[in-house]
Design an enzyme around this catalytic site. Structure first.
Site, mmCIF file in Angstrom:
data_model
loop_
_atom_site.group_PDB
_atom_site.id
_atom_site.type_symbol
_atom_site.label_atom_id
_atom_site.label_comp_id
_atom_site.label_asym_id
_atom_site.label_seq_id
_atom_site.Cartn_x
_atom_site.Cartn_y
_atom_site.Cartn_z
ATOM 1 N N ASP A 1 0.849 -1.191 0.000
ATOM 2 C CA ASP A 1 0.000 0.000 0.000
ATOM 3 C C ASP A 1 0.885 1.242 0.000
ATOM 4 O OD1 ASP A 1 -1.839 1.961 0.459
ATOM 5 O OD2 ASP A 1 -2.509 1.220 2.386
ATOM 6 N N ARG B 1 5.583 2.119 10.401
ATOM 7 C CA ARG B 1 5.580 3.319 9.558
ATOM 8 C C ARG B 1 6.601 4.291 10.126
ATOM 9 N NH1 ARG B 1 -1.005 3.856 8.521
ATOM 10 N NH2 ARG B 1 -1.218 1.834 7.472
ATOM 11 N N GLN C 1 -3.948 -3.164 12.968
ATOM 12 C CA GLN C 1 -5.330 -2.960 12.547
ATOM 13 C C GLN C 1 -5.927 -4.250 12.025
ATOM 14 O OE1 GLN C 1 -4.803 0.184 9.603
ATOM 15 N NE2 GLN C 1 -4.911 -1.267 7.934
ATOM 16 N N ASP D 1 -13.674 7.847 5.408
ATOM 17 C CA ASP D 1 -13.121 7.572 6.737
ATOM 18 C C ASP D 1 -14.236 7.577 7.770
ATOM 19 O OD1 ASP D 1 -10.549 7.510 5.746
ATOM 20 O OD2 ASP D 1 -10.038 9.542 6.391
ATOM 21 N N GLU E 1 -9.948 9.557 13.892
ATOM 22 C CA GLU E 1 -10.165 8.652 12.762
ATOM 23 C C GLU E 1 -9.947 7.209 13.196
ATOM 24 O OE1 GLU E 1 -7.932 7.305 8.700
ATOM 25 O OE2 GLU E 1 -7.959 9.473 9.119
ATOM 26 N N SER F 1 -10.145 3.803 7.634
ATOM 27 C CA SER F 1 -10.133 4.243 6.237
ATOM 28 C C SER F 1 -10.624 3.069 5.415
ATOM 29 C CB SER F 1 -8.718 4.640 5.821
ATOM 30 O OG SER F 1 -8.637 4.839 4.427
#
Length: 360
Positions: A72, A126, A141, A261, A274, A277
């Site tokens: 991704d 990340r 997630q 979102d 948030e 997504s």
């Protein structure tokens, strides 16, 4: 609640983000009890998600080979953590950013029928992330993907799916309340659907994050539709890679986009929060269009893109739901580091400790 902002960093949404230290913050659970609550939330929510969306669990990779187009690209600017693999001739592997494309390939490989899908625990690193209350180097997630028919590629199907996910969150929130009655539910009965263009018109002069926070505070929970395409001000609300979510197809509301979102209002931090997504994935036609818009047509050489353009992959809908974020929100924590173990700057650890926020 009075809020203290400590330091600022820059995000893709061109707004100022800061470490938020709520004044007079009091944790609802001790760290040991928090660990018990985290497991309860994860067990409960993933069971409900699987039942409500007809998903089965699969095993997922932590890394994939570079150059396949599978990883991704998120906003298209983040660099994946990578390493060379001696056993395959020194080829480069990348730690996944998410499994948005990998899941769609698996739907086809497992020949999963329309209306059914899969989910997995996705773990990622990340390294470019700015660290604050909501952002960590470590990402965990539930990545999920569901096969749909071509005729399901519409706004009504997207909204119906969002409502099922929201209901699973609401039911999990009630489970937390039954076990810990002093953690009272905060979510409204229904989630409100708003397009990014509507948000721009409703709150002129605000940054995207400020618009999100204003709408979330007004409604409690929103699904923000249409993230990735340029709005009437010539800028996207936020970045989205051109090769998984469909953000260019016109929808029945007169705007563009079949993605979005899930965003809540977090009363602890007094800002938008948030959680997910997600969206209907690109068709061969919308992939062509979005690669053209983002000047990324060179990606057509990758195996994933060739398969999609050749009609070899099923139509699908999917997304990612933050595990630590869900726990953080439902347990009414002030920092994601209260529900996951990661690395934080020493000053952030010290500032949080002074504010009563104990990072794991």
């Amino acid at each position: 609640m009075e809020i203290c902002y400590i330091f600022a960093v820059k995000s893709y949404k061109t707004t100022i983000m800061a470490l938020i230290l709520p004044k007079n913050y009091k944790r609802k659970l001790l760290p040991e009890t928090t660990e018990v609550a985290i497991k309860m939330i994860k067990d409960e929510f993933q069971r409900r998600l699987a039942e409500d969306l007809n998903l089965r669990r699969v095993t997922a990779p932590l890394f994939v080979l570079a150059g396949t187009g599978i990883n991704d690209d998120l906003n298209g600017v983040e660099s994946p953590v990578s390493f060379t693999v001696k056993a395959v001739g020194g080829k480069k592997a990348e730690v996944v950013h998410s499994l948005a494309k990998w899941k769609r390939v698996k739907l086809g490989a497992y020949d999963i029928a329309p209306g059914y899908g899969l989910y997995t625990d996705m773990n990622a690193i990340r390294a470019d992330e700015d660290l604050d209350n909501l952002h960590s180097l470590y990402v965990d997630q539930w990545d999920w993907e569901k096969t749909i028919r071509r005729e399901d590629r519409n706004l009504d199907y997207l909204k119906a799916t969002v409502e099922k996910i929201y209901q699973a969150v609401k039911e999990t929130e009630q489970t937390v309340y039954r076990h810990f009655p002093h953690i009272t539910p905060r979510l409204p009965e229904k989630i409100t659907f708003i397009h990014t263009e509507e948000l721009l018109k409703r709150y002129p002069g605000m940054t995207p994050v400020e618009r999100e926070s204003a709408a979330a505070k007004e409604h409690g929970a929103i699904f923000l539709i249409g993230i990735g395409a340029d709005l009437s001000d010539g800028k996207p609300h936020d970045g989205r890679a051109p090769d998984y979510d469909d953000w260019s197809t016109p929808n029945s509301d007169g705007y563009r986009g079949l993605n979005g979102d899930i965003i809540f209002y977090d009363s602890v931090l007094d800002r938008s929060f948030e959680l997910s997504s997600m969206g209907i994935r690109v068709s061969p036609e919308s992939l062509e269009e979005q690669l053209r818009i983002r000047d990324a047509e060179d990606r057509k050489q990758f195996s994933f893109h060739r398969a999609l353009l050749g009609g070899e992959l099923p139509y699908s809908i999917g997304g990612g739901i933050g595990q630590s974020r869900l726990c953080m929100f439902l347990l009414q924590k002030a920092h994601i580091g209260e529900v996951q173990a990661s690395i934080w700057p020493e000053k952030q650890i010290e500032d949080c400790k002074k504010a009563g926020i104990e990072l794991l």
